[in-house]
Structures are given as C-alpha cells and as structure tokens.
Design an enzyme around this catalytic site. Structure first.
Site, PDB file in Angstrom:
ATOM      1  N   ILE A  12     -22.511  44.170 -59.885  1.00  0.00           N
ATOM      2  CA  ILE A  12     -22.810  44.908 -58.658  1.00  0.00           C
ATOM      3  C   ILE A  12     -24.149  45.625 -58.771  1.00  0.00           C
ATOM      4  CG2 ILE A  12     -21.954  46.632 -57.022  1.00  0.00           C
ATOM      5  CD1 ILE A  12     -20.167  44.135 -57.345  1.00  0.00           C
ATOM      6  N   CYS A  18     -24.701  51.371 -69.207  1.00  0.00           N
ATOM      7  CA  CYS A  18     -25.820  50.924 -68.379  1.00  0.00           C
ATOM      8  C   CYS A  18     -27.104  50.882 -69.215  1.00  0.00           C
ATOM      9  CB  CYS A  18     -25.990  51.822 -67.167  1.00  0.00           C
ATOM     10  SG  CYS A  18     -25.957  53.575 -67.494  1.00  0.00           S
TER      11      CYS A  18
END
Length: 307
Positions: A74, A133
C-alpha cells in the site's frame, strides 16, 4: 454474544492493560467497520499507520492473492498527522478500548516529531512504532533491520513521550532476537512480532509482477508458523510483553501465539475475509478455555511444554 464472561481475559502489554488480548493489526481496520462489529468488544483499537505529511501511497495494483495469504504494498497511504489528530483520534475516543497510534516515518527525527504530537492527546493510550518502514537516511533499509538504528530510534522516541511504546519488529532479519533486545534496552515497553514478510508474485501469462511496487508484504495463514517461531525466540530473551501478529484466523491460532510467549494478538488479513473475525476469535478463545477448565487467559502465556 461472547460466552464465558467469568473468564478473566485481561492482559498487560507493558503498562497498558487490555480487557482482552485481541486487537486489529494496523492497516486492516478503519471507521467503516463500526457498522460490522462492536468496537467496544476489542482489547484495543489500532488504526492504520500515520505519517507526518499526507502520502498517496504506492502505485497500483497494491494487493494480490497468494496460496493461503496475500501480498500488499500500500505504501502507508496517509492523510497526515494533523488530519489524524483532528478526525481519527476524536472518532476512536468514543469507544472504551484504548487507542494505540501506529506511527510510520522516513527518519528517526520524524518518528520523534510525530510521537511528540500524539503524546499531547490524552485519548492516545500507547504508540506503536512501525520500524519496518525504510529509513531514507540509511540507504533505504528498514529501521528494524539494524539493532543500532533500532536502539537509536526508540531512544529518541522514548525521550519525547511518557506513553507506552510498542516496537513493531520486521521479520525480514537474520536474528530477530538481536533486534528485540535492542528495542527493549532502548526503552520499548512491549514488542509486536511481527510485520509482513517481504514477498513477490508473478503473473505467468503477462510475465509481470502482480504488485505495482514489484515486491510487497506477505500476510495471512501462510506466515503463521514463521511468526510462531519468532515469538518463541523473542520470548526466550526479553522480559517485556510480546504482541503476536501474522496469520491468525482462529481462536486456536491466537492461543498458539500465546503459548509461544505472546501476551496479546493482532488480527489482520482474516478481517478482510470475515469482517467480524476478531469477535469470532474471542468466542473461540472462550470455548477453548471452558473446554480446558481455565479461568485466566494469562495462564496461557509462554506455557508451551518442551521435552
């Protein structure tokens, strides 16, 4: 209705007490689910990771199915921290379960800045740091792939918040124990084990990747045995609570994670298949405990029998 109300399902995840051990995994839960499940029956509420500034996310396609799972990329699509504080925090504060804010950032300084902002709200009970991340100032490697970077990141966030910190670890490492110890030493109150596994799928007819970003995160039942192993390994070396995350689709899956050492469990992909999966899982935990004549869910934590 959830049976077995006499059963104590209360758990402590590092200073934050939950009425039961089941909560959503970040990125799989949103306000629209209010029409499907009663949020007040959850152990905690964990919305999608929030970033400092608005982000549009990765190019499409962002999701594809795999055998016993799915791959997603995403890209942390986000409306930014200010929108989150103005709209999402007030919305989720209407419900009784504690709100755990999941944070994502491109640098350690940015993590600290967002953490400082959410700390100002009494409606935010805890902070989950998505250290899986990429660190744009560290050659693009995930923060959670380096124990020294993990330590520094959590230390910086610990300096700006008094709220419980949950470090969401990456499974894409050689030794998750090393990362877990670094997070604990830096001041994390609990650990989330773990984020998605880096994966890839190719359409054999077009010969193109099924994900626009080429690679993405694998989730679903296929990864559960890997996560169980990691929970067990981490539980052998840390003293802080663990939240299990990855592949839970039944009460037995959740119990398996708790036996391996998890104090609480997050549910993600299963909610896409069955939106009220978390409540069904809670029911199944009650059924298991009634069957085994147990009255306290904490008696499951780390109780694997080896040898």
């Amino acid at each position: 209705m959830i049976r077995g109300s006499f059963i104590n399902k209360r758990v402590d995840i590092g200073g934050l007490v939950l009425e039961n051990p089941i909560m959503p995994a970040s990125g799989t839960f949103g306000p629209e689910m209010e029409s499907v499940i009663d949020f007040n029956l959850l152990g905690a509420i964990v919305p999608k990771s929030i970033t400092l500034d608005p982000r549009s996310g990765n190019k499409t396609p962002r999701v594809c199915e795999t055998v016993a799972g799915m791959i997603n990329s995403i890209g942390i699509q986000s409306k930014g921290i200010q929108y989150y504080m103005d709209h999402y925090v007030p919305f989720y504060s209407k419900f009784t379960p504690p709100l755990i804010s999941s944070l994502s950032a491109d640098s350690i300084d940015e993590f600290a800045e967002i953490a400082h902002i959410v700390t100002q709200s009494d409606d935010v009970a805890a902070i989950e740091l998505n250290i899986s991340c990429p660190n744009l100032k560290g050659n693009g490697l995930a923060f959670g792939m380096d124990p020294e970077v993990t330590f520094k990141l959590i230390k910086e966030v610990r300096a700006v918040t008094h709220k419980p910190i949950i470090a969401k670890l990456s499974p894409n490492v050689t030794s998750i124990q090393e990362i877990a110890l670094a997070a604990e030493e830096a001041g994390s109150n609990s650990l989330n084990v773990a984020n998605t596994l880096l994966a890839m799928s190719i359409d054999v007819h077009t010969r193109k990747p099924k994900i626009g970003n080429v690679m993405g995160g694998l989730s679903g039942p296929a990864i559960k045995p890997v996560i169980i192993r990691m929970i067990y390994q981490v539980a052998q070396v840390v003293k802080i609570p663990i939240i299990g995350c990855g592949g839970v689709s039944s009460g037995e899956d959740a119990i398996e994670m708790m036996l391996a050492g998890a104090s609480a469990v997050q549910v993600g992909t299963s909610s896409f298949i069955q939106p009220d999966a978390m409540l069904r899982i809670l029911n199944e935990i009650d059924s298991y405990m009634n069957q085994h004549e147990m009255t306290d869910v904490r008696d499951l934590i780390g109780k694997i029998e080896i040898g």
